[in-house]
Design a protein around this motif. Structure first.
Motif, short mmCIF file in Angstrom:
data_model
loop_
_atom_site.label_atom_id
_atom_site.label_comp_id
_atom_site.label_asym_id
_atom_site.label_seq_id
_atom_site.Cartn_x
_atom_site.Cartn_y
_atom_site.Cartn_z
N ALA A 1 6.67 -20.76 56.19
CA ALA A 1 6.24 -19.43 56.63
C ALA A 1 6.14 -18.42 55.51
O ALA A 1 5.38 -17.45 55.62
N SER A 2 6.90 -18.60 54.43
CA SER A 2 6.89 -17.59 53.37
C SER A 2 5.67 -17.69 52.47
O SER A 2 5.41 -16.78 51.68
N VAL A 3 4.93 -18.76 52.55
CA VAL A 3 3.74 -18.95 51.70
C VAL A 3 2.54 -18.41 52.46
O VAL A 3 2.09 -19.00 53.45
N ALA A 4 2.01 -17.28 51.98
CA ALA A 4 0.98 -16.57 52.74
C ALA A 4 -0.35 -17.31 52.75
O ALA A 4 -1.12 -17.21 53.70
N ASN A 5 -0.65 -18.05 51.70
CA ASN A 5 -1.98 -18.65 51.59
C ASN A 5 -1.88 -19.94 50.78
O ASN A 5 -1.33 -19.96 49.68
N TRP A 6 -2.42 -21.02 51.35
CA TRP A 6 -2.42 -22.32 50.67
C TRP A 6 -3.76 -22.63 50.01
O TRP A 6 -3.97 -23.75 49.52
N ALA A 7 -4.70 -21.67 50.04
CA ALA A 7 -6.01 -21.94 49.45
C ALA A 7 -5.89 -22.26 47.96
O ALA A 7 -6.61 -23.09 47.43
N GLU A 8 -4.98 -21.57 47.28
CA GLU A 8 -4.63 -21.91 45.90
C GLU A 8 -3.21 -22.45 45.91
O GLU A 8 -2.32 -21.88 46.54
N THR A 9 -3.00 -23.54 45.21
CA THR A 9 -1.69 -24.19 45.23
C THR A 9 -0.64 -23.27 44.65
O THR A 9 -0.73 -22.87 43.48
N PRO A 10 0.40 -22.91 45.44
CA PRO A 10 1.46 -22.05 44.89
C PRO A 10 2.32 -22.82 43.91
O PRO A 10 2.43 -24.06 43.97
N THR A 11 2.91 -22.11 42.97
CA THR A 11 3.76 -22.74 41.96
C THR A 11 5.18 -22.19 42.06
O THR A 11 5.42 -21.13 42.63
#
Length: 334
Positions: free
Chosen positions: A247-257
């Motif tokens: 839930a804390s990751v707002a957007n998966w369009a760009e891979t979070p690091t």
């Protein structure tokens, strides 16, 4: 019976968390059930974090809702017309009926029949996707043992509040993380958490180190992100991480690091498992029996956040992700 069927449609693909403008509302004639189908009058529409993934075009465990289609949702409703020999008019059902007043669906859309002696709304939460997720994710993948320390993120949510209570019932030491002080109090006073912290205002990692000096045996995670990064470094040797949400990751369009975790997994000998409740249908009845039994014994506290009117549905997912709900989020229609 009303002549119109109000529907919430997915109007465009969300960027990140679905917002009200990603949906539209219309009204069409009430559908007629075809051969072998049933017509369900929805009573309670469920609002679930998983709907974010169902609306997205990003890779997921299910196909995205088509643009212009009724928003996929589970709901509790009553059968008002049946062309299916095994389904009677007047039966209450929980199933894939969508955000709409009426659903003409095949019997395969029925998730389960609402027969247990609990409030009707509880079939969408305690005995629905949320309760099944809490029980099976925790018991099957977490493999808890009495006396073990259990950490839960979104500890006051529809799933997290149940995980904490199940952990307590099974003899574990549950600890919770949530996003405001009122929810912290609810975790301690109603859900049986031994301790809980507001991750926005408290140094929860330091508090966790004091509360669980030997580390966390089971981490039930609904958020991912920086909280997961920190929790990984407080796991006990042989710990189990149940990844139920991000839930804390707002957007998966760009891979979070984020920080590398391989060394933590290796040296602590961790087991990190992804959980999707639909993979565990073989144990659904076990979970339902346990949850309904505990509720009947007064060992489960069930909080619901119920609003009225389908017009509020387009903003409900965003509100859920902002943490504004107080318990299982439901919308009453009709």
């Amino acid at each position: 019976m009303p002549e119109r069927n109000r529907r919430v449609l997915l109007a465009r693909r969300p960027t990140g968390i679905p917002q009200p403008d990603d949906f539209s509302l219309d009204a069409v004639p009430v559908p007629e059930p075809g051969p072998g189908e049933i017509l369900v009058r929805n009573l309670y529409l469920s609002v679930d974090p998983a709907q974010r993934g169902w609306a997205s075009a990003e890779a997921n465990y299910s196909q995205p809702v088509p643009l212009g289609g009724v928003m996929r949702a589970l709901a509790v409703g009553v059968v008002v017309r049946s062309n299916a020999p095994d389904v009677a008019e007047g039966e209450f059902l929980y199933g894939w009926f969508g955000w709409q007043d009426y659903a003409a669906v095949p019997v395969s859309a029925i998730f389960r029949r609402c027969t247990e002696p609990v409030p009707l709304s509880a079939h969408a939460g305690l005995l629905g996707l949320n309760g099944l997720t809490a029980y099976l994710g925790f018991v099957e993948l977490g493999r808890p043992l009495p006396g073990e320390t259990v950490l839960v993120s979104t500890a006051a949510g529809a799933v997290g509040s149940l995980v904490g209570q199940i952990a307590r019932i099974l003899g574990c030491h549950p600890l919770g993380l949530t996003g405001d002080d009122a929810k912290v109090a609810r975790c301690r006073d109603a859900y049986g958490y031994a301790a809980a912290w507001n991750y926005r205002t408290e140094d929860w990692a330091a508090a966790l180190a004091r509360e669980a000096p030997e580390g966390v045996n089971v981490y039930f995670d609904n958020v991912g992100g920086p909280i997961l990064d920190a929790a990984l470094r407080r796991m006990a040797v042989g710990g189990r991480i149940v990844q139920c949400g991000t839930a804390s990751v707002a957007n998966w369009a760009e891979t979070p690091t984020g920080p590398r975790v391989e060394r933590e997994i290796l040296t602590r000998r961790l087991v990190w498992s992804g959980f999707v409740v639909l993979d565990h249908k073989a144990r659904f009845e076990e979970a339902i029996t346990a949850l309904a039994g505990w509720y009947a014994e007064g060992r489960i506290t069930l909080d619901e956040d119920v609003s009225k009117g389908i017009e509020g549905a387009p903003g409900a997912i965003a509100s859920l992700y902002r943490g504004e709900n107080r318990g299982k989020r439901l919308i009453v229609v009709g």
